[in-house]
Design an enzyme around this catalytic site. Structure first.
Site: not given
Ligand code: IPM
Ligand code: MG
Length: 368
Positions: A251, A191, A247
């Site tokens: 996802d 960013k 992160d």
């Molecule tokens: C991941 C999870 C972790 C992170 C959490 C559980 C601390 O979301 O491994 O992606 O944010 O890294």
């Molecule tokens: Mg995560």
């Protein structure tokens, strides 16, 4: 016979159910290639807080350091979200473990199984052929930066995003190396239009380009990357991100593969590697025998490839998962309109199918 010591951290929620099957898959596949394993079980997260008051007990860190690799289930418990004043949280255990083992690179392959193309909420034409390898920086950035805290009677809170040049350099080199051996395109996410730490990130990545002339580098703002990932995921091959951007984006990218329940990850640093599914502890379904064990089983394949120098065993595990899916078996999270209801399995039955297919592939039989 080669012997390995594996530290197993089941953690919380569905962690135990899924790591049980990771362990069995590893043992079963390893046996065909003269590998044997000693599994040591230690506590992490909520389970560790309950037993010792510490989310990462010393015994756990020591055992991990003395192992050839670590297999982790998941950590987290709703108890802490309901009680936000609690100062000790399960997540601190995982973060301290990453730091304690020096695991600065989190590698998350977005691997699509053809059989699951219809399990994604995205259109088949958009996702088919996607193959992305994320390199998420794991021990820096806003997750660890100081200062952090509260002021003005708790009415103001702050976190700090910090990156040092060496932290960017070492993970960027890993991503460049991977890009070199793949499609020779590297997307670096930042960013830099807003954040100083991102401007450093971009500079360091750019400075490496003369060392990797064959790799094309595309710098992309994180907001645009989030959009491009679902608009046209096939434009990506190797993606390099900081801790928090990675992160979030991984996802998001998991939905290209159909389910969070399918994705494995490797955390690598200088010595011991840690392997875990990217999904969480899913307390809502814990203990019900419905969790998908495949991400954990696939994590053991990554372990074979990256830490145990046993790629043939890793491939056997991946082939077995592929064959199980081809045979039509699904857990609930990856079933689609075409799924035969008779073939929707719980955790145990799915794990057993993977073991059966490991045997039949290794013995070159057609499974019954
Ligand atoms: C991941 C999870 C972790 C992170 C959490 C559980 C601390 O979301 O491994 O992606 O944010 O890294
Ligand atoms: Mg995560």
């Amino acid at each position: 016979m080669k012997q390995f010591n594996i530290c197993v951290l089941a953690g919380d929620g569905i962690g135990k159910e899924v790591t049980d099957w990771g362990v069995k898959a590893l043992e079963t596949a390893g046996r065909y290639h003269e590998l044997s394993f000693n599994f040591h079980h230690e506590l992490l997260g909520h389970a560790a807080i309950q037993a010792t008051g510490n989310p990462l007990p010393d015994a756990t860190l020591e055992r991990c350091k003395a192992s050839d690799a670590v297999l982790l289930g998941a950590i987290g418990d709703p108890h802490y979200d309901l009680n936000p004043h609690l100062k000790v949280r399960p997540e601190q255990g995982l973060l301290a473990l990453r730091k304690g083992l020096g695991l600065f690179a989190n590698i998350r392959p977005i691997l699509l199984f053809d059989e699951l193309l219809d399990a994604s909420s995205l259109k088949r034409a958009v996702i088919q052929g996607t193959d992305i390898l994320f390199f998420r920086e794991l021990t820096g950035g806003i997750y660890f930066g100081e200062p952090r805290g509260r002021k003005l009677n708790g009415t103001v809170a702050y976190d700090t995003k910090v990156y040092a040049k060496y932290e960017v350099d070492r993970i960027a080199r890993m991503a460049f190396e991977a890009a070199k051996s793949r499609k020779k395109i590297l997307h670096s996410v930042d960013k830099a239009n807003v954040l100083e730490s991102s401007r450093l990130w971009r500079e360091v990545v750019q400075d490496l380009t003369p060392e990797y002339p064959e790799v094309e580098v595309v710098h992309m703002y994180v907001d645009n990357a989030a959009m491009q990932l679902i608009k046209n995921p096939k434009q990506f091959d190797v993606v390099l991100t900081g801790n928090m951007f990675g992160d979030i984006l991984t996802d998001e990218a998991s939905q290209i593969a159909g389910s969070l329940g399918m994705l494995a990850s490797a955390s690598i640093g200088n010595e011991v590697g840690l392997f875990e599914p990217i999904h969480g502890s899913a307390p809502d379904i814990a203990g019900q025998n419905i969790a998908n064990p495949l991400a954990t089983i696939l994590s053991t394949a990554l372990m074979c490839n990256r830490s145990l120098n046993a790629p043939t065993t890793g491939q056997l595990i991946i082939d077995a998962v592929d064959a199980v899916l081809k045979a039509g078996y699904r857990t609930k999270d990856i079933m689609g309109p075409q799924t035969d209801p008779q073939k929707v399995l719980g955790t145990h039955k799915m794990g057993e199918q993977v073991l059966n297919h490991i045997h039949s592939i290794a013995e070159k039989n057609v499974p019954a």
